[in-house]
Design a protein around this motif. Structure first.
Motif, PDB file in Angstrom:
ATOM      1  N   UNK A 186      -0.776 -16.560  19.710  1.00  0.00           N
ATOM      2  CA  UNK A 186      -0.539 -15.833  20.957  1.00  0.00           C
ATOM      3  C   UNK A 186       0.803 -15.136  20.913  1.00  0.00           C
ATOM      4  N   UNK A 187       1.029 -14.255  21.887  1.00  0.00           N
ATOM      5  CA  UNK A 187       2.272 -13.500  21.934  1.00  0.00           C
ATOM      6  C   UNK A 187       3.447 -14.368  22.376  1.00  0.00           C
ATOM      7  N   UNK A 188       3.159 -15.431  23.107  1.00  0.00           N
ATOM      8  CA  UNK A 188       4.238 -16.263  23.647  1.00  0.00           C
ATOM      9  C   UNK A 188       4.533 -17.486  22.799  1.00  0.00           C
ATOM     10  N   UNK A 189       3.674 -17.807  21.842  1.00  0.00           N
ATOM     11  CA  UNK A 189       3.900 -18.999  21.008  1.00  0.00           C
ATOM     12  C   UNK A 189       5.044 -18.733  20.045  1.00  0.00           C
ATOM     13  N   UNK A 190       5.651 -19.831  19.614  1.00  0.00           N
ATOM     14  CA  UNK A 190       6.680 -19.717  18.599  1.00  0.00           C
ATOM     15  C   UNK A 190       8.046 -19.353  19.112  1.00  0.00           C
ATOM     16  N   UNK A 191       8.343 -19.626  20.355  1.00  0.00           N
ATOM     17  CA  UNK A 191       9.646 -19.240  20.906  1.00  0.00           C
ATOM     18  C   UNK A 191      10.456 -20.434  21.414  1.00  0.00           C
ATOM     19  N   UNK A 192       9.996 -21.660  21.120  1.00  0.00           N
ATOM     20  CA  UNK A 192      10.621 -22.840  21.719  1.00  0.00           C
ATOM     21  C   UNK A 192      11.796 -23.390  20.937  1.00  0.00           C
ATOM     22  N   UNK A 193      12.031 -22.922  19.699  1.00  0.00           N
ATOM     23  CA  UNK A 193      13.137 -23.439  18.919  1.00  0.00           C
ATOM     24  C   UNK A 193      12.739 -24.593  18.021  1.00  0.00           C
ATOM     25  N   UNK A 194      13.768 -25.220  17.395  1.00  0.00           N
ATOM     26  CA  UNK A 194      13.554 -26.255  16.382  1.00  0.00           C
ATOM     27  C   UNK A 194      14.356 -27.515  16.711  1.00  0.00           C
ATOM     28  N   UNK A 195      13.905 -28.634  16.118  1.00  0.00           N
ATOM     29  CA  UNK A 195      14.673 -29.870  16.093  1.00  0.00           C
ATOM     30  C   UNK A 195      15.363 -29.981  14.731  1.00  0.00           C
ATOM     31  N   UNK A 196      16.526 -30.635  14.703  1.00  0.00           N
ATOM     32  CA  UNK A 196      17.143 -31.032  13.437  1.00  0.00           C
ATOM     33  C   UNK A 196      17.592 -32.474  13.577  1.00  0.00           C
ATOM     34  N   UNK A 197      17.022 -33.355  12.771  1.00  0.00           N
ATOM     35  CA  UNK A 197      17.377 -34.770  12.874  1.00  0.00           C
ATOM     36  C   UNK A 197      17.055 -35.474  11.561  1.00  0.00           C
ATOM     37  N   UNK A 198      17.625 -36.662  11.404  1.00  0.00           N
ATOM     38  CA  UNK A 198      17.386 -37.467  10.203  1.00  0.00           C
ATOM     39  C   UNK A 198      16.464 -38.628  10.536  1.00  0.00           C
ATOM     40  N   UNK A 199      15.412 -38.789   9.754  1.00  0.00           N
ATOM     41  CA  UNK A 199      14.553 -39.953   9.847  1.00  0.00           C
ATOM     42  C   UNK A 199      14.972 -40.955   8.781  1.00  0.00           C
ATOM     43  N   UNK A 200      14.213 -42.000   8.636  1.00  0.00           N
ATOM     44  CA  UNK A 200      14.534 -43.021   7.638  1.00  0.00           C
ATOM     45  C   UNK A 200      14.531 -42.455   6.227  1.00  0.00           C
ATOM     46  N   UNK A 201      13.725 -41.422   5.977  1.00  0.00           N
ATOM     47  CA  UNK A 201      13.576 -40.894   4.619  1.00  0.00           C
ATOM     48  C   UNK A 201      13.908 -39.419   4.471  1.00  0.00           C
ATOM     49  N   UNK A 202      14.062 -38.673   5.589  1.00  0.00           N
ATOM     50  CA  UNK A 202      14.208 -37.225   5.491  1.00  0.00           C
ATOM     51  C   UNK A 202      15.191 -36.684   6.526  1.00  0.00           C
ATOM     52  N   UNK A 203      15.800 -35.538   6.193  1.00  0.00           N
ATOM     53  CA  UNK A 203      16.375 -34.661   7.209  1.00  0.00           C
ATOM     54  C   UNK A 203      15.297 -33.649   7.556  1.00  0.00           C
ATOM     55  N   UNK A 204      14.957 -33.543   8.834  1.00  0.00           N
ATOM     56  CA  UNK A 204      13.863 -32.673   9.262  1.00  0.00           C
ATOM     57  C   UNK A 204      14.394 -31.509  10.081  1.00  0.00           C
ATOM     58  N   UNK A 205      13.971 -30.319   9.688  1.00  0.00           N
ATOM     59  CA  UNK A 205      14.209 -29.106  10.464  1.00  0.00           C
ATOM     60  C   UNK A 205      12.830 -28.583  10.809  1.00  0.00           C
ATOM     61  N   UNK A 206      12.363 -28.845  12.023  1.00  0.00           N
ATOM     62  CA  UNK A 206      10.960 -28.590  12.378  1.00  0.00           C
ATOM     63  C   UNK A 206      10.871 -28.027  13.787  1.00  0.00           C
ATOM     64  N   UNK A 207       9.858 -27.217  14.012  1.00  0.00           N
ATOM     65  CA  UNK A 207       9.714 -26.528  15.290  1.00  0.00           C
ATOM     66  C   UNK A 207       9.239 -27.462  16.396  1.00  0.00           C
ATOM     67  N   UNK A 208       9.643 -27.153  17.615  1.00  0.00           N
ATOM     68  CA  UNK A 208       9.164 -27.895  18.775  1.00  0.00           C
ATOM     69  C   UNK A 208       7.668 -27.653  18.957  1.00  0.00           C
ATOM     70  N   UNK A 209       7.201 -26.446  18.647  1.00  0.00           N
ATOM     71  CA  UNK A 209       5.760 -26.161  18.698  1.00  0.00           C
ATOM     72  C   UNK A 209       4.996 -27.148  17.831  1.00  0.00           C
TER      73      UNK A 209
END
Length: 218
Positions: A186-209
């Protein structure tokens, strides 16, 4: 911040490793372990309770490495939680100290090495191109985070910027609301931004969508 209590764990290794001298084995002196992880926090946090009758607190300092191996019933058979010389925990604080005639009780507060390195590191170069590529460069080239500890979701947009002596984690967090995921619905999807955090095994840079479409992976 949410705390998870590691009930049922078995500690098979707990070494405090000074830069010089012999490692200090605290496996038999360890008690409760608290592990903290949050999508709003760039790093995980550990708290390890120690009850020691040998007076070794005087040998332990902030900044020392901790090698930790834990077996836990929630893990698949044969798998363990492990931090070693390749990716140690770092003592950031020693708190809740109680001294008695017979023992010393205290809590080792530990963070990941990249989190500690981030406090004394600044970025200054110019970054161009896709945001996820810049994030990867900051984390690998500046903080030396291994590739296998990164989970970076691609972004659809590019953004050029100067480091301006920001801390690396601050810079990545600053890029989160500017990042748009790759979507096609859709035209409005993909505008919510990202999270950046560390889990037990990874640093994750992932979208809120992606978080809302796949909540089980967060």
């Amino acid at each position: 911040m949410k705390a998870l209590f590691s009930s049922g764990h078995i500690i098979t290794e707990l070494l405090v490793v000074p830069k010089e001298g012999e490692p200090i084995d605290l496996r038999l002196q360890s008690g409760a372990i608290l592990y903290y992880e949050d999508v709003g926090d760039s790093s995980f946090h550990w708290e390890i309770d120690i009850a020691d009758t040998d007076g070794r607190l005087a040998l332990i300092r902030s900044g020392m490495s901790v090698f930790l191996t834990i077996e836990h019933p929630s893990l698949p058979k044969g798998e363990v939680i492990k931090f070693d010389e390749n990716y140690p925990l770092i003592i950031s604080n020693i708190k809740n100290i109680i001294n008695t005639a017979k023992k010393e009780a205290y809590t080792l507060q530990c963070e990941s090495k990249p989190f500690v390195d981030n406090q004394v590191t600044r970025i200054y170069r110019k970054y161009t191109g896709q945001i996820h590529s810049s994030v990867k460069k900051i984390l690998t080239e500046t903080l030396g985070i291994p590739q296998d500890r990164l989970e970076i979701e691609e972004t659809s947009n590019a953004y050029n910027f100067m480091g301006n002596y920001k801390r690396p984690f601050h810079a990545v967090g600053w890029l989160c609301p500017k990042s748009i995921p790759i979507v096609s619905n859709s035209k409005t999807a993909g505008s919510a931004g990202y999270f950046f955090h560390e889990t037990l095994t990874k640093f994750r840079f992932a979208s809120i969508d992606n978080a809302f479409s796949n909540p089980s992976v967060f």
